[in-house]
Scaffold this motif. Sequence first.
Motif, PDB file in Angstrom:
ATOM      1  N   MET A   1       0.816  -1.187   0.000  1.00  0.00           N
ATOM      2  CA  MET A   1       0.000   0.000   0.000  1.00  0.00           C
ATOM      3  C   MET A   1       0.863   1.255   0.000  1.00  0.00           C
ATOM      4  O   MET A   1       0.589   2.190  -0.722  1.00  0.00           O
ATOM      5  N   ILE A   2       1.912   1.258   0.826  1.00  0.00           N
ATOM      6  CA  ILE A   2       2.808   2.408   0.888  1.00  0.00           C
ATOM      7  C   ILE A   2       3.540   2.569  -0.436  1.00  0.00           C
ATOM      8  O   ILE A   2       3.747   3.687  -0.905  1.00  0.00           O
ATOM      9  N   ASN A   3       3.894   1.453  -1.052  1.00  0.00           N
ATOM     10  CA  ASN A   3       4.569   1.513  -2.351  1.00  0.00           C
ATOM     11  C   ASN A   3       3.666   2.138  -3.412  1.00  0.00           C
ATOM     12  O   ASN A   3       4.132   2.912  -4.249  1.00  0.00           O
ATOM     13  N   VAL A   4       2.394   1.788  -3.388  1.00  0.00           N
ATOM     14  CA  VAL A   4       1.444   2.348  -4.357  1.00  0.00           C
ATOM     15  C   VAL A   4       1.288   3.855  -4.123  1.00  0.00           C
ATOM     16  O   VAL A   4       1.295   4.650  -5.065  1.00  0.00           O
ATOM     17  N   LEU A   5       1.167   4.243  -2.866  1.00  0.00           N
ATOM     18  CA  LEU A   5       1.047   5.665  -2.532  1.00  0.00           C
ATOM     19  C   LEU A   5       2.306   6.421  -2.951  1.00  0.00           C
ATOM     20  O   LEU A   5       2.224   7.512  -3.531  1.00  0.00           O
ATOM     21  N   PHE A   6       3.451   5.828  -2.690  1.00  0.00           N
ATOM     22  CA  PHE A   6       4.717   6.448  -3.096  1.00  0.00           C
ATOM     23  C   PHE A   6       4.783   6.582  -4.622  1.00  0.00           C
ATOM     24  O   PHE A   6       5.222   7.596  -5.151  1.00  0.00           O
ATOM     25  N   MET A   7       4.337   5.561  -5.317  1.00  0.00           N
ATOM     26  CA  MET A   7       4.337   5.569  -6.783  1.00  0.00           C
ATOM     27  C   MET A   7       3.418   6.673  -7.310  1.00  0.00           C
ATOM     28  O   MET A   7       3.777   7.403  -8.237  1.00  0.00           O
ATOM     29  N   ILE A   8       2.245   6.829  -6.718  1.00  0.00           N
ATOM     30  CA  ILE A   8       1.299   7.871  -7.133  1.00  0.00           C
ATOM     31  C   ILE A   8       1.905   9.253  -6.899  1.00  0.00           C
ATOM     32  O   ILE A   8       1.824  10.138  -7.749  1.00  0.00           O
ATOM     33  N   LEU A   9       2.518   9.447  -5.746  1.00  0.00           N
ATOM     34  CA  LEU A   9       3.161  10.727  -5.441  1.00  0.00           C
ATOM     35  C   LEU A   9       4.298  11.015  -6.415  1.00  0.00           C
ATOM     36  O   LEU A   9       4.490  12.154  -6.847  1.00  0.00           O
ATOM     37  N   VAL A  11       4.542   9.962  -9.540  1.00  0.00           N
ATOM     38  CA  VAL A  11       3.935  10.304 -10.832  1.00  0.00           C
ATOM     39  C   VAL A  11       3.397  11.735 -10.803  1.00  0.00           C
ATOM     40  O   VAL A  11       3.591  12.508 -11.752  1.00  0.00           O
ATOM     41  N   LEU A  12       2.745  12.114  -9.708  1.00  0.00           N
ATOM     42  CA  LEU A  12       2.238  13.482  -9.581  1.00  0.00           C
ATOM     43  C   LEU A  12       3.372  14.502  -9.580  1.00  0.00           C
ATOM     44  O   LEU A  12       3.282  15.559 -10.215  1.00  0.00           O
ATOM     45  N   ALA A  13       4.444  14.196  -8.873  1.00  0.00           N
ATOM     46  CA  ALA A  13       5.591  15.110  -8.834  1.00  0.00           C
ATOM     47  C   ALA A  13       6.224  15.238 -10.214  1.00  0.00           C
ATOM     48  O   ALA A  13       6.578  16.339 -10.653  1.00  0.00           O
ATOM     49  N   ALA A  14       6.352  14.134 -10.925  1.00  0.00           N
ATOM     50  CA  ALA A  14       6.920  14.171 -12.274  1.00  0.00           C
ATOM     51  C   ALA A  14       6.012  14.952 -13.216  1.00  0.00           C
ATOM     52  O   ALA A  14       6.489  15.723 -14.064  1.00  0.00           O
ATOM     53  N   SER A  15       4.718  14.793 -13.069  1.00  0.00           N
ATOM     54  CA  SER A  15       3.769  15.536 -13.902  1.00  0.00           C
ATOM     55  C   SER A  15       3.860  17.034 -13.630  1.00  0.00           C
ATOM     56  O   SER A  15       3.856  17.847 -14.562  1.00  0.00           O
ATOM     57  N   ALA A  16       3.944  17.397 -12.368  1.00  0.00           N
ATOM     58  CA  ALA A  16       4.059  18.814 -12.007  1.00  0.00           C
ATOM     59  C   ALA A  16       5.357  19.393 -12.546  1.00  0.00           C
ATOM     60  O   ALA A  16       5.381  20.508 -13.081  1.00  0.00           O
ATOM     61  N   ALA A  17       6.434  18.655 -12.423  1.00  0.00           N
ATOM     62  CA  ALA A  17       7.723  19.121 -12.951  1.00  0.00           C
ATOM     63  C   ALA A  17       7.646  19.267 -14.469  1.00  0.00           C
ATOM     64  O   ALA A  17       8.175  20.225 -15.040  1.00  0.00           O
ATOM     65  N   GLY A  18       6.989  18.346 -15.120  1.00  0.00           N
ATOM     66  CA  GLY A  18       6.826  18.431 -16.574  1.00  0.00           C
ATOM     67  C   GLY A  18       6.062  19.677 -16.987  1.00  0.00           C
ATOM     68  O   GLY A  18       6.427  20.351 -17.949  1.00  0.00           O
ATOM     69  N   LEU A  19       5.008  19.989 -16.260  1.00  0.00           N
ATOM     70  CA  LEU A  19       4.237  21.199 -16.571  1.00  0.00           C
ATOM     71  C   LEU A  19       5.058  22.462 -16.357  1.00  0.00           C
ATOM     72  O   LEU A  19       5.012  23.392 -17.153  1.00  0.00           O
ATOM     73  N   VAL A  20       5.808  22.497 -15.295  1.00  0.00           N
ATOM     74  CA  VAL A  20       6.640  23.664 -15.003  1.00  0.00           C
ATOM     75  C   VAL A  20       7.687  23.860 -16.092  1.00  0.00           C
ATOM     76  O   VAL A  20       7.964  24.980 -16.510  1.00  0.00           O
ATOM     77  N   LEU A  21       8.250  22.773 -16.564  1.00  0.00           N
ATOM     78  CA  LEU A  21       9.255  22.869 -17.625  1.00  0.00           C
ATOM     79  C   LEU A  21       8.636  23.121 -18.992  1.00  0.00           C
ATOM     80  O   LEU A  21       9.246  23.756 -19.844  1.00  0.00           O
TER      81      LEU A  21
END
Length: 119
Positions: A1-9, A11-21
């Motif tokens: 469960m923690i691994n899934v939550l970490f994975m989601i976070l 992906v969200l962080a990578a998406s946010a970084a992609g938008l900023v760039l």
Amino acid sequence: MINVLFMILAVLAASAAGLVLYRPLRRQRAMREVLDAADALEARLRAARAEIEAVAGDEGRDPVGDAMREMLRQRLWLRDHGRRASVSQLAEVRASIDDARGRIEQQLNKIEQARAPLA
């Protein structure tokens, strides 16, 4: 469960970084397109001036001069506001430059049509 939550976070962080760039890249591309369009218009205007003057002389309205002034106005706007301009504002400037080029092309077509009966 923690691994899934970490994975989601992650992906969200990578998406946010992609938008900023991505935003600066879009803006840089829009600015480059505006400057390329202005350069192309200027080159076309210089070539068109000789053609128009050969047929019409120096008399009457000067569509090349009008377009050159429009292009200068747009370049000055870019100098003064380009760094803070939004992508949509840059698109408007590009459209204005394209419109000026279209007006010159219309004038050149009229000149070509006027020359045709003479040939």
